[in-house]
Motif scaffolding. Structure first.
Motif, PDB file in Angstrom:
ATOM      1  N   HIS A 254      60.112 130.081  -8.546  1.00 30.07           N
ATOM      2  CA  HIS A 254      60.018 130.186  -7.188  1.00 30.07           C
ATOM      3  C   HIS A 254      58.580 130.577  -6.586  1.00 30.07           C
ATOM      4  CE1 HIS A 254      61.427 130.928  -2.974  1.00 30.07           C
ATOM      5  NE2 HIS A 254      60.826 132.112  -2.979  1.00 30.07           N
ATOM      6  N   ALA A 255      57.671 129.478  -6.274  1.00 36.37           N
ATOM      7  CA  ALA A 255      56.365 129.874  -6.070  1.00 36.37           C
ATOM      8  C   ALA A 255      55.911 129.311  -4.745  1.00 36.37           C
ATOM      9  CB  ALA A 255      55.510 129.019  -7.223  1.00 36.37           C
ATOM     10  N   PRO A 256      56.168 130.230  -3.710  1.00 30.51           N
ATOM     11  CA  PRO A 256      55.904 129.831  -2.241  1.00 30.51           C
ATOM     12  C   PRO A 256      54.408 129.910  -2.039  1.00 30.51           C
ATOM     13  CG  PRO A 256      56.560 132.026  -2.616  1.00 30.51           C
ATOM     14  CD  PRO A 256      56.881 131.600  -3.950  1.00 30.51           C
ATOM     15  N   HIS A 257      54.098 128.950  -1.260  1.00 31.08           N
ATOM     16  CA  HIS A 257      52.497 128.867  -0.418  1.00 31.08           C
ATOM     17  C   HIS A 257      52.960 128.554   1.027  1.00 31.08           C
ATOM     18  CE1 HIS A 257      50.634 129.041  -4.389  1.00 31.08           C
ATOM     19  NE2 HIS A 257      51.372 128.094  -4.785  1.00 31.08           N
ATOM     20  N   THR A 258      51.907 128.530   1.816  1.00 28.08           N
ATOM     21  CA  THR A 258      52.155 128.209   3.229  1.00 28.08           C
ATOM     22  C   THR A 258      51.957 126.642   3.324  1.00 28.08           C
ATOM     23  OG1 THR A 258      49.707 128.503   3.877  1.00 28.08           O
ATOM     24  CG2 THR A 258      51.368 130.377   4.094  1.00 28.08           C
ATOM     25  N   LEU A 259      52.592 125.943   4.459  1.00 31.43           N
ATOM     26  CA  LEU A 259      52.111 124.580   4.827  1.00 31.43           C
ATOM     27  C   LEU A 259      50.687 124.081   4.699  1.00 31.43           C
ATOM     28  CD1 LEU A 259      55.573 123.824   6.787  1.00 31.43           C
ATOM     29  CD2 LEU A 259      54.711 122.507   4.417  1.00 31.43           C
ATOM     30  N   PRO A 260      50.164 124.979   5.855  1.00 32.48           N
ATOM     31  CA  PRO A 260      48.638 124.715   5.796  1.00 32.48           C
ATOM     32  C   PRO A 260      47.925 124.687   4.531  1.00 32.48           C
ATOM     33  CG  PRO A 260      49.141 126.283   7.410  1.00 32.48           C
ATOM     34  CD  PRO A 260      50.337 126.287   6.289  1.00 32.48           C
ATOM     35  N   GLU A 261      48.335 125.668   3.401  1.00 29.75           N
ATOM     36  CA  GLU A 261      47.640 125.490   2.146  1.00 29.75           C
ATOM     37  C   GLU A 261      48.175 124.218   1.261  1.00 29.75           C
ATOM     38  OE1 GLU A 261      47.411 130.070   0.924  1.00 29.75           O
ATOM     39  OE2 GLU A 261      49.344 129.214   0.727  1.00 29.75           O
ATOM     40  N   LYS A 262      49.458 123.817   1.611  1.00 24.99           N
ATOM     41  CA  LYS A 262      50.108 122.642   0.856  1.00 24.99           C
ATOM     42  C   LYS A 262      49.226 121.395   1.378  1.00 24.99           C
ATOM     43  CE  LYS A 262      52.818 123.298  -2.528  1.00 24.99           C
ATOM     44  NZ  LYS A 262      52.526 122.978  -3.766  1.00 24.99           N
ATOM     45  N   LYS A 263      48.876 121.410   2.832  1.00 23.85           N
ATOM     46  CA  LYS A 263      48.215 120.246   3.608  1.00 23.85           C
ATOM     47  C   LYS A 263      46.880 120.116   3.058  1.00 23.85           C
ATOM     48  CE  LYS A 263      51.882 119.826   6.883  1.00 23.85           C
ATOM     49  NZ  LYS A 263      52.389 120.570   7.973  1.00 23.85           N
ATOM     50  N   ARG A 264      46.144 120.667   2.188  1.00 22.87           N
ATOM     51  CA  ARG A 264      44.867 120.554   1.705  1.00 22.87           C
ATOM     52  C   ARG A 264      44.827 119.246   0.901  1.00 22.87           C
ATOM     53  NH1 ARG A 264      44.097 126.645  -0.223  1.00 22.87           N
ATOM     54  NH2 ARG A 264      43.899 127.730   1.767  1.00 22.87           N
ATOM     55  N   GLY A 265      43.896 118.963   0.394  1.00 20.54           N
ATOM     56  CA  GLY A 265      43.580 117.912  -0.354  1.00 20.54           C
ATOM     57  C   GLY A 265      44.157 117.896  -1.906  1.00 20.54           C
ATOM     58  N   VAL A 266      44.433 116.952  -2.655  1.00 21.02           N
ATOM     59  CA  VAL A 266      45.316 116.905  -3.907  1.00 21.02           C
ATOM     60  C   VAL A 266      44.814 117.962  -4.874  1.00 21.02           C
ATOM     61  CG1 VAL A 266      45.576 115.419  -6.062  1.00 21.02           C
ATOM     62  CG2 VAL A 266      46.053 114.502  -3.602  1.00 21.02           C
ATOM     63  N   TRP A 267      43.495 118.567  -4.960  1.00 19.38           N
ATOM     64  CA  TRP A 267      42.938 119.181  -5.765  1.00 19.38           C
ATOM     65  C   TRP A 267      42.773 120.619  -5.260  1.00 19.38           C
ATOM     66  CZ3 TRP A 267      42.646 117.421 -10.604  1.00 19.38           C
ATOM     67  CH2 TRP A 267      42.817 115.770 -10.791  1.00 19.38           C
ATOM     68  N   GLU A 268      42.901 120.782  -3.919  1.00 19.58           N
ATOM     69  CA  GLU A 268      42.671 122.322  -3.346  1.00 19.58           C
ATOM     70  C   GLU A 268      43.960 122.972  -3.203  1.00 19.58           C
ATOM     71  OE1 GLU A 268      40.854 119.318  -2.108  1.00 19.58           O
ATOM     72  OE2 GLU A 268      39.173 119.993  -3.209  1.00 19.58           O
ATOM     73  N   ALA A 269      44.991 121.997  -2.747  1.00 25.24           N
ATOM     74  CA  ALA A 269      46.598 122.587  -2.568  1.00 25.24           C
ATOM     75  C   ALA A 269      46.978 123.407  -3.604  1.00 25.24           C
ATOM     76  CB  ALA A 269      47.304 121.296  -1.962  1.00 25.24           C
ATOM     77  N   PRO A 270      47.541 124.573  -3.387  1.00 16.35           N
ATOM     78  CA  PRO A 270      48.015 125.533  -4.740  1.00 16.35           C
ATOM     79  C   PRO A 270      49.183 124.957  -5.138  1.00 16.35           C
ATOM     80  CG  PRO A 270      48.232 126.603  -2.463  1.00 16.35           C
ATOM     81  CD  PRO A 270      47.485 125.172  -2.164  1.00 16.35           C
TER      82      PRO A 270
END
Ligand code: DOR
Ligand code: ZN
Ligand code: ZN
Ligand code: ZN
Length: 392
Positions: A254-270
């Protein structure tokens, strides 16, 4: 107060040995309160939290601090994995009974990990070492060619099965050399599973729900929401339900991140997927389809984690154990929707999955903390982990 469980199925309280609650330091992604609510909602009475918080849980004083945070905020019981950076902290951490020392392991950190094995041997401790296995040199080599290509597939190709398998070969060699328990977390390829086979005396392994059931095709559909380390594998190289007999436990990672973080580019998104409110529904669906036996859930989500991490009176339904129960309704149907999560992370690559079977009640030491999908108040306790071989 009487509880009527006619028509339901009772399991020992489920244990998720691999969660990231982000507390302290990254509470905007999740904290011990929301994370433990997600756990209770998903049918888990105990979790074991990972050390990559801010600061990391790699000193005795940070470990103590996290115990206090959990005891203040958690509604389910919890153990803690310790991080490792300084050999002189190991002894103090051991006194606090960590579930394991969790290390990101690759060739570049081999010497550092070697020192940890020695230190534990010198201290007479059999506390497991949990290893995240991905070889960084291989990843860097692939990144030279495809790093920067804005395609979710490119990211997964830069962390190929080989990177994991080489690292696992190194991990098994260390386990065998030191005759010390090693737990390989989120093992994700069929070849990796075969590689650990000769070393079972010292090596246990874990699979996540996403590596078990999703393949790299989900990167097309879900993009970064399906981005995780290790990455989803192609159907040919990954794992499937038929591999379950050879795998010790299921951990959600279970590795939660925020949606804005996930909406970054392919390499930047956590990387990371929140799974606590997904995994039991998905597994019970497999049971209802006749693809898996419910006893596999008990083995992989209760008895297995309790044994590997020395969780004392948890994991089994028998005399002298804690009154931790997960009550499931094998007929309840619905559709997985991330906007109904108690977790702060409202996304999942299992979005829209039609499930049959769900947790209807979670009981922690006799107290109901989730009833019919509603999470109630609760007071989680820190669970000191005791490896039998270690002492007592
Ligand atoms: O996908 C992952 N997410 N893999 C890890 O190893 C770390 C985790 C996280 O903390 O987000
Ligand atoms: Zn102890
Ligand atoms: Zn990991
Ligand atoms: Zn993890």
């Amino acid at each position: 107060e009487r509880i009527d469980l006619r028509g339901y199925h009772v399991l020992p309280g489920l244990i998720d040995a691999h969660v990231h609650f982000r507390d302290p330091g990254l509470e905007y992604k999740e904290d011990f309160r929301t994370g433990s609510m997600a756990a209770a909602h998903g049918g888990f009475s105990t979790v074991i939290d990972m050390p990559n918080t801010l600061p990391p849980t790699d000193t005795a004083s940070e470990f103590k601090r996290k115990i206090q945070i959990g005891e203040r905020k958690s509604i389910v019981d919890f153990g803690l994995h310790a991080g490792y950076s300084d050999p002189s902290e190991v002894e103090g951490i051991l006194r606090l009974d960590p579930a394991s020392f969790k290390v990101f392991m690759d060739s570049l950190t081999l010497d550092k990990v070697d020192v940890l094995f020695r230190r534990l041997r010198d201290l007479g401790s059999m506390v497991p070492i949990t290893l995240h296995c991905e070889n960084r040199e291989i990843i860097m080599h692939y990144c030279e060619n495809i790093g920067g290509v804005e395609d979710p597939y490119a990211y997964s190709m830069a962390r190929p099965p080989l990177a994991e398998e080489v690292s696992i070969a190194e991990a098994t060699a260390l386990a065998y050399h030191y005759r010390h328990p090693v737990h390989i977390c989120h093992l994700s390829t069929g070849r990796a599973l075969r590689l650990i086979e000769p070393f079972r005396e010292y090596v246990t392994c874990e699979v996540t729900p996403h590596h078990l059931l999703l393949d790299s095709g989900y990167l097309r559909r879900f993009g970064n929401l399906a981005k995780t380390n290790p990455p989803l594998r192609s159907a040919g190289s990954g794992l499937s339900v038929g591999d379950l007999p050879d795998i010790d436990i299921i951990g959600t990672d279970h590795a939660p991140h925020t949606l804005p973080e996930k909406k970054r580019g392919v390499w930047e998104a956590p990387p990371g997927i929140p799974n606590l409110e997904v995994v039991l529904r998905v597994l019970l669906t497999l049971v209802s389809e006749g693809r898996m036996n419910i006893s596999t859930i008990r083995r992989m989500l209760a008895e297995g984690p309790a044994r590997i991490f020395g969780l004392g009176s948890k994991g089994f339904i028998r005399e002298g154990m804690d009154a931790d129960f997960t009550v499931v309704d094998l007929r309840r149907e619905g559709e997985i929707r991330a906007d109904e999560f108690y977790s702060r992370a409202h996304y999942t690559p299992f979005e829209g999955f039609r499930y049959r079977g769900d947790a209807v009640m979670t009981i922690v030491r006799g107290a109901v903390v989730m009833d019919d999908g509603e999470v109630l108040e609760g007071r989680g306790r820190y669970i000191a982990c005791h490896n039998q071989k270690e002492h007592d």
